[in-house]
Design a protein around this motif. Sequence first.
Motif, PDB file in Angstrom:
ATOM      1  N   ILE A   1      10.930  -1.120   8.610  1.00  0.00           N
ATOM      2  CA  ILE A   1       9.901  -0.864   9.518  1.00  0.00           C
ATOM      3  C   ILE A   1      10.753  -0.879  10.880  1.00  0.00           C
ATOM      4  O   ILE A   1      11.139  -1.628  11.161  1.00  0.00           O
TER       5      ILE A   1
ATOM      6  N   ASN B   1       9.954  -6.514   2.724  1.00  0.00           N
ATOM      7  CA  ASN B   1       9.920  -5.463   4.193  1.00  0.00           C
ATOM      8  C   ASN B   1      10.733  -6.443   4.938  1.00  0.00           C
ATOM      9  O   ASN B   1      11.137  -7.515   5.119  1.00  0.00           O
TER      10      ASN B   1
ATOM     11  N   TYR C   1       7.044   3.055   7.834  1.00  0.00           N
ATOM     12  CA  TYR C   1       8.288   2.582   7.196  1.00  0.00           C
ATOM     13  C   TYR C   1       8.885   3.489   6.236  1.00  0.00           C
ATOM     14  O   TYR C   1       8.503   4.681   6.220  1.00  0.00           O
TER      15      TYR C   1
END
Length: 507
Positions: free
Chosen positions: A228, A275, A261
């Motif tokens: 991200i 993540n 993302y």
Amino acid sequence: MYTITEYDSPTDSIGKVIFNVATNKLVSAGKLTLKESDIDDFELSVNQNNPLFGRVKPLQTHIVLKQDNTILFKGRALKPKHEMTSSGQFVQSFSFESILAYLLDSTQRFREVHNTSPADFFRLLITAHNSQVPAYKQFKVGNVDVTNSTDNVYRFIDYANTYNTIKDKLISRLGGFLRVRIESDGNYIDYLKDPGKEHSTDNPIKVGRNLKSASVEIDPTNVITRFIPLGATIESNNPNGETNVANPRITIASVNGGRDYIDIPELQAVFGIINGTNVWDDVHTPETLKPKAEQWVRDQTAAEEHWTISAVEIGLDRFKTFNVSDSYQFINPAVAEPQLLRITQKVIDVLSPHSSSLTIGDKKKTLTQYQSDALNAAKQVDVLKSRVAAQTAKIVTISNEMKTTNEALTTAQKELTLLKTEYDKLIENIGDANFKAIMAKLTELENQTTTIINNLGEIGQNVLDLEEFKTNQEATNANQLMTNEQQKTKNKDFEKRILALENGGNK
């Protein structure tokens, strides 16, 4: 090898030797830590008989540590510590920091700098430092080879000390390393892109030669498989005037199909979905952010390696030691594949001159390297198991042969003892025996001794014959294996011919 000289003040030019590894044992402990990216330090403990005991003045007392004629460290005293050991001995310990720490003693002033090369910016900072400190703390700018694509910097300087300013405004952004040189005409400071050398073929760190221990930790915990990217903060008007609230940031959602993302499928296949973010505070549009994010993904690695090595500085070329920032070939297949490793820190124990603890720079691994290393590690385990089994079998064989040989030698020793007893009796009774009987007995003893010596020779030859038989048998087995393979090939050809004849006969 190591000599430590103490100076009562920074301007003292005479000094006094407080430790020489060959003649002086008045130092209880001494550990020098040489660092690639920080200020070197030295920890020293002395007993009551050392000239340094009770005489150290913080920031004034200086020491110089030499290895032969090379200066490894010059620094000033910091914190003294007084103690009594469990054995009742009084000891004083001191911390010293390299003279690079002189840069902590000056403060830069607010200034805007532009249209200036990195080299000139570095000189500007050192000039400001020199203007605030006494002569012994000043540096002459030596070699500077760090630059950027434009050879131009644009910086704002605030009120930090010179060392932290260099770290923040230059090293953290452009890379490079600081190096201090003590020359006859003063102290020089270099700012180098890479001060190290590669030793691809000389002075390896090798098991069985100079490697005492080695460990490598493979760490995949920092891997990101769903990335991200974030840009600058989006300013918002807060009606309540609060300043400690979170604000949104620029994302790539508007230029990436609504997704903020980027997935990395090849890493997700190995590690699953993890993540993670990275922030670019100077990026203010999604269009600029996305290319940066895509480049970040291309540079993403699967794992990091953290190394620690303990080595003995023997088996090197004459007058050579392991140097910080240099890269050396590491050879120990049981730990890792042969590779060049860069030394980023070295710890020297002055009481054990040849032993050093080496810290290796973290190495990043791509997914392909990570998987390849895992496969090679599994293969290496199988190879080691085979070697252990073969060595165990060989040891058993040699042990059996040695047992037989030892038994034969024991028998021979017993026979020699009996011969000596007979000889002693003969000498003892020589007055009662006639000369002819004595000669006959001596001849018998000589014949028996010759027989024992011949038997010992046969035992030795048997051992050699066993080794030769083993070698010949291995060669014979190999030749037989080759012959068998050749015969199999001939048999297959013969069968093909018969089958062709049979098929032809049926037509």
